[in-house]
Design an enzyme around this catalytic site. Sequence first.
Site, PDB file in Angstrom:
ATOM      1  N   HIS A 165       5.481   7.771  -8.324  1.00  0.00           N
ATOM      2  CA  HIS A 165       5.463   8.223  -9.681  1.00  0.00           C
ATOM      3  C   HIS A 165       6.786   9.039  -9.007  1.00  0.00           C
ATOM      4  O   HIS A 165       6.285  10.324  -8.471  1.00  0.00           O
ATOM      5  CB  HIS A 165       5.074   8.352 -10.042  1.00  0.00           C
TER       6      HIS A 165
ATOM      7  N   HIS B  80       2.369   2.927  -4.249  1.00  0.00           N
ATOM      8  CA  HIS B  80       3.808   3.454  -4.904  1.00  0.00           C
ATOM      9  C   HIS B  80       4.193   4.531  -5.426  1.00  0.00           C
ATOM     10  O   HIS B  80       2.725   5.303  -5.680  1.00  0.00           O
ATOM     11  CB  HIS B  80       4.082   2.286  -6.587  1.00  0.00           C
TER      12      HIS B  80
END
Length: 141
Positions: free
Chosen positions: A102, A100
């Site tokens: 940010h 993932h």
Amino acid sequence: MSGCIFCAIVKGESPAVRVYEDDKTLVIMDRKPITNGHLLVIPKKHAEFLTELDDERVAELLKVAKKMSLALKKSKLRCKGMNYLLADGAEAGQEVFHVHMHLIPRYRGDGFYMHMPPKYENETSTEDLERIAAKIETMVL
Ligand code: ZN
């Protein structure tokens, strides 16, 4: 993958505040935002590390990150800058082992900064840089 919180969110089995979704990527609000508007860009296919994704999915991840960055900058949040942070591995600060990125919107005086180690103050010699570069460049596929 069972036990993965992001896979559960992708499947709709765990709650999350969704911001954007297409067939390959999901964007949610971070539950512990560093700054206002902090987003997580998540490939829907499970992979622990960026290097496990095929090139097309890596490209999709960055394409959606750009799309969301434009949305954040145009939004009423009025952020002035953006940090794109992808922690890859525990040593890099990765806490959820599903890739993932940010997106951390930045505002003047927001109090977020990167802490550099003390040796950061000293420049490394060209010879040392060349020695390290030689170890890396032989591994490029
Ligand atoms: Zn997962």
